[in-house]
Design an enzyme around this catalytic site. Structure first.
Site, short mmCIF file in Angstrom:
data_model
loop_
_atom_site.label_atom_id
_atom_site.label_comp_id
_atom_site.label_asym_id
_atom_site.label_seq_id
_atom_site.Cartn_x
_atom_site.Cartn_y
_atom_site.Cartn_z
N SER A 276 1.09 -1.15 -0.01
CA SER A 276 0.10 -0.10 -0.04
C SER A 276 0.59 1.10 -0.07
O SER A 276 1.83 1.02 0.72
CB SER A 276 -0.89 0.01 1.48
N ARG A 315 -23.39 -9.04 -46.26
CA ARG A 315 -22.32 -8.41 -45.78
C ARG A 315 -22.91 -7.15 -44.58
O ARG A 315 -23.81 -6.46 -44.91
CB ARG A 315 -21.60 -7.41 -46.82
#
Length: 463
Positions: A276, A315
């Protein structure tokens, strides 16, 4: 594909490299080179043209950022790539330039390049899965006899075996390996359909070209072009998503068991890992954190794949392009989670003593069900339940262990006093032994472990 520093934090350099811009572009060039070679062998284009095309199918020869920028105007990365490939071939052989990308279409080259990248990505995932599963199987075998609290609805429930719990983490990973391989076998196919999926330009030689091309790239020939038939492809992506969810489950349990108040597991520490910036005492479960973050991102990507399946006609407009952007993210998350958990379990600290103390701290309350069932044989189930329920309230109120209260309560109960001699009372108090209480889980783990080991070994046989 470029990734942000935050994406990089949650994945691996190996997986980033698989879907890197240069890697995808090189995959597209592999397609173009192999296509030209296949067509030359079938007499569709001159052999000299195939050689000329092959000579410049190298991503390092091209300005990839410029290609990407041009693709935004063109609508597909393949369009500027083919244009630049044609121009480059023409510098050396003007006649051969006419045969670049002959009879193919943009989606053929992009889809096939992504299939090639996905095959490599799956190899990374499979290797990570193999490593993690082996580590977990060894951990389970070591701790088959280790009692640990089972928790339901986030509360202590009963005693189980830590080895059995670990096998519950392992089994979904082995199922994932099996299902990923099956899905990959169906989805990793050549894409070759030409303008509208009919390969009309290639005529009667189309099938032969497709087989030669697929063989050169090490891919299956699809039954038909899958330009807008995305079912098998999406199923593969969803299997990756399910795997990441299973990894998130493991990370969840690991993070909860690593909480300071629980302290049953701890990730490796040292060299700044899990520290930390403000609190020197902290030992953060950073691997679990990475896996949880990866799992949290995955459902959105999976949902996007499903949302793109309604592709228009022959497509897709917009949905195929969205699918392409989502696809790498699934693998980036999955491999990041895998690597993180491999790091965690590779040096995992298991505090079996703390597991035992956590059981003892509950004053025997987690054995109440077993005690009630045993007493039901003497006084019937309703009376036994009422008796034990009152006894647990007393244990909580007085801060005493249920086993310590039991002899006194039996003596005060007219019916139980008649049935419970010293031997019966000793048998009742034996119910409070955590090792004995874990017996059912231990037996399950002992039976299940060889099955999972055999399943894990079968993957090597398959290869």
């Amino acid at each position: 594909m470029s990734v942000s520093i935050f994406d990089s934090f949650l994945t691996t350099t190996d997986m980033i490299a698989v879907f890197d811009d240069a890697a995808i572009v090189q995959g597209m060039f592999r397609f173009e080179q192999a296509l030209a070679a296949a067509q030359a062998e079938e007499g569709l284009i001159p052999a000299a043209a195939a050689r000329a095309i092959a000579g410049v199918c190298n991503a390092q020869l091209y300005d990839i950022p410029a290609l990407i920028a041009a693709s935004r105007r063109a609508g597909s990365l393949a369009i500027p790539l083919v244009k630049e490939l044609t121009r480059t071939v023409a510098l050396y052989d003007k006649d051969s330039a006419a045969f670049v990308h002959w009879g193919s279409t943009s989606q053929d080259v992009v889809d096939t390049a992504l299939v090639l990248a996905t095959r490599e990505a799956l190899q990374l995932v499979d290797a990570g899965l193999a490593r993690l599963a082996d580590t977990l199987l060894a951990l389970a075998e070591t701790h088959v006899d280790t009692p640990v609290l089972a928790r339901t609805l986030m509360q202590p429930a009963q005693v189980t075996s830590f080895g059995w719990k670990v096998l519950g983490w392992t089994a979904p990973l082995l199922r994932a390996r099996e299902r990923l391989r099956g899905a990959a076998g169906r989805a990793l196919q050549l894409q070759l359909g030409g303008a509208v999926g009919t390969l009309a330009v290639m005529g009667d030689e189309a099938d032969a070209v497709a087989h030669r091309l697929a063989n050169e790239l090490g891919l299956k020939v699809a039954d038909a072009p899958w330009h807008t038939q995305r079912d098998e492809w999406v199923r593969l992506g969803l299997e990756v998503a399910v795997l990441t969810g299973s990894l998130g489950k493991i990370a969840t349990d690991l993070s909860l068991m690593a909480q300071g108040e629980i302290g049953e597991l701890a990730e490796p520490s040292g060299n700044g890992r899990g520290g930390s910036s403000a609190m020197p005492h902290k030992r953060n479960p950073v691997s679990a954190m990475i896996a949880l973050a990866a799992a949290a991102r995955t459902p959105q990507h999976a949902a996007s794949l499903l949302n793109t399946m309604g592709q228009q006609h022959e497509r897709g407009l917009g949905n195929w392009q969205a699918e392409l952007a989502e696809w790498p993210q699934l693998f980036i998350s999955a491999h990041g989670a895998l690597q993180a958990l491999n790091d965690a379990f590779g040096g995992l600290a298991v505090d079996s003593g703390r597991m035992g103390r956590n059981i003892d701290a509950l004053q025997g309350l987690i054995f109440a069900e077993a005690l009630s069932i045993r007493l039901a044989g003497f006084i019937g189930r309703p009376a036994a339940h009422e008796f034990v329920e009152g006894l647990t309230r007393r244990a909580v109120a007085e801060g005493r262990h249920l086993a310590d209260l039991l002899p006194e309560a039996v003596r005060e109960h007219d019916t139980l006093r008649e049935h419970c001699d010293a031997s019966a009372l000793a048998s009742l108090q034996a119910l409070f032994d955590p090792v004995a209480a874990a017996g059912a889980a231990r037996r399950l783990a002992t039976r299940r472990l060889p099955q999972l080991r055999e399943q894990a070994a079968s993957f090597s046989k398959d290869h």
